[in-house]
Motif scaffolding. Sequence first.
Motif, short mmCIF file in Angstrom:
data_model
loop_
_atom_site.label_atom_id
_atom_site.label_comp_id
_atom_site.label_asym_id
_atom_site.label_seq_id
_atom_site.Cartn_x
_atom_site.Cartn_y
_atom_site.Cartn_z
N THR A 81 0.85 -1.18 0.00
CA THR A 81 0.00 0.00 0.00
C THR A 81 0.89 1.24 0.00
N ALA A 82 0.26 2.40 -0.18
CA ALA A 82 1.02 3.65 -0.19
C ALA A 82 1.73 3.87 1.15
N ASP A 83 1.04 3.58 2.25
CA ASP A 83 1.67 3.74 3.57
C ASP A 83 2.84 2.78 3.75
N LEU A 86 4.71 1.48 1.39
CA LEU A 86 5.81 1.93 0.55
C LEU A 86 6.62 3.00 1.27
N ALA A 87 5.91 3.91 1.94
CA ALA A 87 6.60 5.01 2.62
C ALA A 87 7.40 4.51 3.82
N PRO A 116 7.57 2.41 -5.89
CA PRO A 116 6.17 2.17 -6.26
C PRO A 116 6.01 0.85 -7.00
#
Length: 249
Positions: free
Chosen positions: A196-198, A200-201, A207
């Motif tokens: 998910t985006a979280d 990945l961070a 990405p």
Amino acid sequence: MDNTSAYAPKYRQIAYLLRREIAEGVLGPGQQLPTEPQLAERYNVSLPTVRQALGVLRSEGLIQSRQGIGSFVKETNRLQRSGWRHYGRARADQKLLTPHLRHEIVAAGVEPLPIHVADLFPEGTTQVVVRRRHLFDKDTGRPEEIGASYIPMEFAAGTYLEEPTVVPKALFLCIEELSGKRYARARDRLIARLATADELAVLELAPGSPVVHVVHCATAEDGTVLEVAENVWPAERTVIVNEYPITTV
């Protein structure tokens, strides 16, 4: 081109062939790939097609590109992950399950029971004590894991497990002391998916990177759920090893 699917787009065929060379050691860690023009000539395709193929490998964490120099096979140190053997070791030395990593508790306290693990708790359970953690390589500081433990209110509510501090020994040992019950069985559910985006961070991933999502449910001998834990690991840096006796009925 030799590929499992001759109907796949050319850039995916090229990514497949290069991925296979990396897996077989033809292209080793740290080794530079042929230049984009060399790859275009080798596979008789355009430069944009080659760049698409390299983009796929970068998103999978297999290569990294250095501006003005080229693309290189990533030198990744994969962490070996195993299951039940950690329990015995932690019970013996009274340390954390993963003492080789630095633990950071990012949240702790009572929360609504998440939907994605609700089926593992008794019907009617609405709240649990949750401990959320991030784990890092002690030497490099690289994030290696996102984790959370969901503990029944009857064992953890109002206790030190609601405090956002690292416990002095493996969490399962703390839960055993608080519940008066011993961990007897566990069931793991492994899911391979895109981060998910979280995630990945937090894990500092490119990405489109894949992760391994493990949901671990531990119960007592009488079937009582003592803990549901979930861990998210970067797939590119993970090797899962299971070792167990084989019995015949």
